[in-house]
Motif scaffolding. Structure first.
Motif, PDB file in Angstrom:
ATOM      1  N   PRO A  38      30.239  47.818  18.387  1.00 26.93           N
ATOM      2  CA  PRO A  38      31.154  47.323  17.298  1.00 26.93           C
ATOM      3  C   PRO A  38      31.630  48.606  16.539  1.00 26.93           C
ATOM      4  CG  PRO A  38      28.873  46.831  16.856  1.00 26.93           C
ATOM      5  CD  PRO A  38      28.795  47.172  18.200  1.00 26.93           C
ATOM      6  N   ASP A  39      30.932  49.884  16.702  1.00 28.89           N
ATOM      7  CA  ASP A  39      31.240  51.161  16.242  1.00 28.89           C
ATOM      8  C   ASP A  39      32.386  51.765  16.850  1.00 28.89           C
ATOM      9  OD1 ASP A  39      29.023  50.609  14.426  1.00 28.89           O
ATOM     10  OD2 ASP A  39      27.520  51.939  15.510  1.00 28.89           O
ATOM     11  N   TYR A  40      32.770  51.302  17.872  1.00 34.24           N
ATOM     12  CA  TYR A  40      33.990  51.956  18.623  1.00 34.24           C
ATOM     13  C   TYR A  40      35.159  51.353  18.337  1.00 34.24           C
ATOM     14  CZ  TYR A  40      30.489  54.375  21.732  1.00 34.24           C
ATOM     15  OH  TYR A  40      29.292  55.111  22.350  1.00 34.24           O
ATOM     16  N   SER A  41      35.988  52.064  17.736  1.00 30.79           N
ATOM     17  CA  SER A  41      37.328  51.463  17.533  1.00 30.79           C
ATOM     18  C   SER A  41      38.336  51.298  18.797  1.00 30.79           C
ATOM     19  CB  SER A  41      37.981  52.167  16.581  1.00 30.79           C
ATOM     20  OG  SER A  41      39.447  51.642  16.181  1.00 30.79           O
ATOM     21  N   ALA A  42      38.906  50.206  19.116  1.00 33.80           N
ATOM     22  CA  ALA A  42      39.619  50.001  20.403  1.00 33.80           C
ATOM     23  C   ALA A  42      40.761  49.175  20.239  1.00 33.80           C
ATOM     24  CB  ALA A  42      38.909  49.455  21.378  1.00 33.80           C
ATOM     25  N   VAL A  43      41.827  49.527  21.155  1.00 37.28           N
ATOM     26  CA  VAL A  43      43.012  48.594  21.273  1.00 37.28           C
ATOM     27  C   VAL A  43      43.259  48.163  22.533  1.00 37.28           C
ATOM     28  CG1 VAL A  43      45.341  48.336  20.585  1.00 37.28           C
ATOM     29  CG2 VAL A  43      44.001  49.692  19.144  1.00 37.28           C
ATOM     30  N   SER A  44      43.412  46.844  22.911  1.00 37.57           N
ATOM     31  CA  SER A  44      43.646  46.625  24.490  1.00 37.57           C
ATOM     32  C   SER A  44      44.066  45.156  24.427  1.00 37.57           C
ATOM     33  CB  SER A  44      42.076  46.514  25.040  1.00 37.57           C
ATOM     34  OG  SER A  44      41.430  45.367  24.370  1.00 37.57           O
ATOM     35  N   VAL A  45      44.188  44.860  25.610  1.00 34.50           N
ATOM     36  CA  VAL A  45      44.594  43.216  25.947  1.00 34.50           C
ATOM     37  C   VAL A  45      43.162  42.922  26.482  1.00 34.50           C
ATOM     38  CG1 VAL A  45      46.956  43.897  26.612  1.00 34.50           C
ATOM     39  CG2 VAL A  45      45.130  43.691  28.325  1.00 34.50           C
ATOM     40  N   ASP A  46      43.130  41.584  26.723  1.00 33.18           N
ATOM     41  CA  ASP A  46      41.673  40.790  27.122  1.00 33.18           C
ATOM     42  C   ASP A  46      42.120  41.044  28.691  1.00 33.18           C
ATOM     43  OD1 ASP A  46      39.522  39.328  28.169  1.00 33.18           O
ATOM     44  OD2 ASP A  46      39.851  38.138  26.148  1.00 33.18           O
ATOM     45  N   ASN A  47      41.478  41.983  29.247  1.00 33.88           N
ATOM     46  CA  ASN A  47      41.297  42.214  30.641  1.00 33.88           C
ATOM     47  C   ASN A  47      41.140  41.248  31.450  1.00 33.88           C
ATOM     48  OD1 ASN A  47      42.352  45.249  30.941  1.00 33.88           O
ATOM     49  ND2 ASN A  47      40.698  45.318  29.291  1.00 33.88           N
ATOM     50  N   ARG A  48      39.798  40.681  31.160  1.00 29.85           N
ATOM     51  CA  ARG A  48      39.164  39.367  31.763  1.00 29.85           C
ATOM     52  C   ARG A  48      40.336  37.988  31.665  1.00 29.85           C
ATOM     53  NH1 ARG A  48      32.940  37.873  31.679  1.00 29.85           N
ATOM     54  NH2 ARG A  48      32.857  36.215  33.269  1.00 29.85           N
ATOM     55  N   ALA A  49      40.556  37.858  30.543  1.00 33.21           N
ATOM     56  CA  ALA A  49      41.689  36.767  30.456  1.00 33.21           C
ATOM     57  C   ALA A  49      42.927  36.987  31.200  1.00 33.21           C
ATOM     58  CB  ALA A  49      42.015  36.353  28.985  1.00 33.21           C
ATOM     59  N   GLY A  50      43.665  38.142  31.088  1.00 32.96           N
ATOM     60  CA  GLY A  50      44.681  38.612  31.871  1.00 32.96           C
ATOM     61  C   GLY A  50      44.783  38.155  33.323  1.00 32.96           C
ATOM     62  N   MET A  51      43.583  38.860  33.979  1.00 30.29           N
ATOM     63  CA  MET A  51      43.347  38.745  35.240  1.00 30.29           C
ATOM     64  C   MET A  51      43.403  37.153  35.858  1.00 30.29           C
ATOM     65  SD  MET A  51      44.030  40.057  38.153  1.00 30.29           S
ATOM     66  CE  MET A  51      43.734  41.829  38.239  1.00 30.29           C
ATOM     67  N   ALA A  52      42.385  36.426  34.783  1.00 31.41           N
ATOM     68  CA  ALA A  52      42.261  35.008  35.132  1.00 31.41           C
ATOM     69  C   ALA A  52      43.723  34.080  35.042  1.00 31.41           C
ATOM     70  CB  ALA A  52      41.438  34.334  33.977  1.00 31.41           C
ATOM     71  N   LEU A  53      44.530  34.908  34.239  1.00 26.14           N
ATOM     72  CA  LEU A  53      45.913  33.987  34.065  1.00 26.14           C
ATOM     73  C   LEU A  53      46.654  34.474  35.424  1.00 26.14           C
ATOM     74  CD1 LEU A  53      47.922  32.858  32.065  1.00 26.14           C
ATOM     75  CD2 LEU A  53      48.581  35.370  31.537  1.00 26.14           C
ATOM     76  N   ALA A  54      46.418  35.521  35.796  1.00 23.58           N
ATOM     77  CA  ALA A  54      47.191  36.018  37.053  1.00 23.58           C
ATOM     78  C   ALA A  54      46.811  35.331  38.345  1.00 23.58           C
ATOM     79  CB  ALA A  54      47.099  37.341  37.519  1.00 23.58           C
ATOM     80  N   THR A  55      45.405  34.789  38.342  1.00 23.83           N
ATOM     81  CA  THR A  55      44.909  33.931  39.672  1.00 23.83           C
ATOM     82  C   THR A  55      45.289  32.671  39.413  1.00 23.83           C
ATOM     83  OG1 THR A  55      43.032  35.610  39.169  1.00 23.83           O
ATOM     84  CG2 THR A  55      42.771  33.610  40.760  1.00 23.83           C
TER      85      THR A  55
END
Length: 339
Positions: free
Chosen positions: A152-169
């Motif tokens: 939680p001490d790391y600042s980050a900006v992303s998409v939900d990689n896991r959910a994104g690939m589940a969406l593709a599958t």
């Protein structure tokens, strides 16, 4: 005469952290700040005078570290960040690592020597990364791009990689495919690829199907037909593939066509990133789209907020499927005379 570098060495922090402790002590953790001030007292250093000088020496530079610029997703990200930073009075310094953790350490150190005010980082693995641990302990402002760190001490900006690939599958499952595999770089080279493989497994499990072990390619963005060929034969031959990134998907399609396979007539392929190049090829690439422009602007705003003293936060942006000609329903694959 004692200088800042000696103070930093004695305090066990970077020169950039020592400089911030004097220039903007309110943004440095109390324990770290006291280490620096104690070292300064021991060495007879004059922090107040240095602090006044440093306040006049803000560089307005942001260091950006990406794996490479061969993958257009990072080039598009850098261009969007450069526009956003310029509007806010900042310039960017770029360094590449070629997915090497050793190189990550070297380029970050070099950027800190250039007195950057903060860093935007895309690293190989954000979960066990000594560079990030060091930057965090030294209170160096940084934001991770594309990562979803558990810390939680790391600042980050992303998409939900896991959910994104589940969406593709699921997109392929809904099109009638059930023998689906995932292609990625060597040993799931990045933490993003590992999350994407987990998403693929999630969707297959939900459908009551067995997932296939990741199909490993020689490089993160380079496909090899020999690695996929055994899985294209026999009664359990794959009918569709999801790829850990768009450039790998584009390379895979080229390799398949070079070896006499038709996409999507015999095999459907989906990428992940949504780079513009995917819309300009034939067949056009179906892909999970990351909002690169929004991600870049959010990263810059988040980093500038940290530089001003705000705490680390993380954002997860929405992604979506961009349909393309590289996929078709499984029934059409069965009916096609070329299949």
């Amino acid at each position: 005469m004692t200088d800042l570098k000696e103070v930093a060495q004695l305090a066990g922090v970077s020169r950039a952290t020592a400089a911030r402790a004097f220039a903007s002590p309110e943004v440095v953790r109390p324990a770290t700040r006291e280490q620096v001030f104690a070292a300064a007292r021991e060495l007879g250093f004059r922090p107040n005078r240095l602090g006044r000088q440093l306040r006049l020496q803000v560089t307005k530079l942001i260091g950006v570290v990406v794996p490479n610029l061969l993958n257009p997703v990072f080039a598009e990200q850098f261009q969007a960040m450069e526009r956003a930073a310029r509007l806010r009075g900042y310039n960017l310094l770029l360094a590449t690592t070629d997915y090497s953790s050793e190189r990550e350490s070297a380029v970050v150190e070099e950027l800190l020597r250039q007195r950057v005010d903060g860093l935007v980082l895309t690293v190989t693995d954000a979960e066990s990364n000594r560079v990030l641990q060091s930057l965090d302990s030294e209170d160096t402002p940084f934001v991770l791009a594309y990562h979803q760190p558990r810390n939680p001490d790391y600042s980050a900006v992303s998409v939900d990689n896991r959910a994104g690939m589940a969406l593709a599958t699921r997109y392929l499952l809904e099109a009638g495919h059930w023998r689906i595999g995932m292609v990625a770089g060597p040993a799931l080279q990045s933490d993003r690829a590992r999350l994407r493989y987990a998403g693929y497994c999630d969707a297959m499990r939900e459908a009551g199907l067995d997932s296939v072990p990741v199909i490993e390619m020689p490089a993160h963005t380079q496909a090899d037909f020999a690695a996929i060929e055994p899985l294209l034969q026999g009664p359990q031959a794959l009918s569709a593939l999801v790829c850990s990134n768009d450039l790998l998907a584009i390379s895979l399609i080229a390799e398949l066509r070079r070896n006499g396979w038709q996409v999507p007539r015999q095999l459907s392929v989906i990428g992940f990133d949504g780079i513009a190049l995917g819309t300009q090829m034939h067949p056009t690439l179906c892909s999970v789209v990351q909002p690169i422009e929004a991600l870049a602007c959010t990263v810059i705003d988040q980093l500038l907020a940290q530089i001003a003293g705000a705490p680390a936060v993380s954002h997860c942006l929405p992604c979506h499927i961009r349909p393309g000609e590289s996929t078709q329903p499984y029934e059409e694959t069965l009916d096609d005379p070329l299949a």
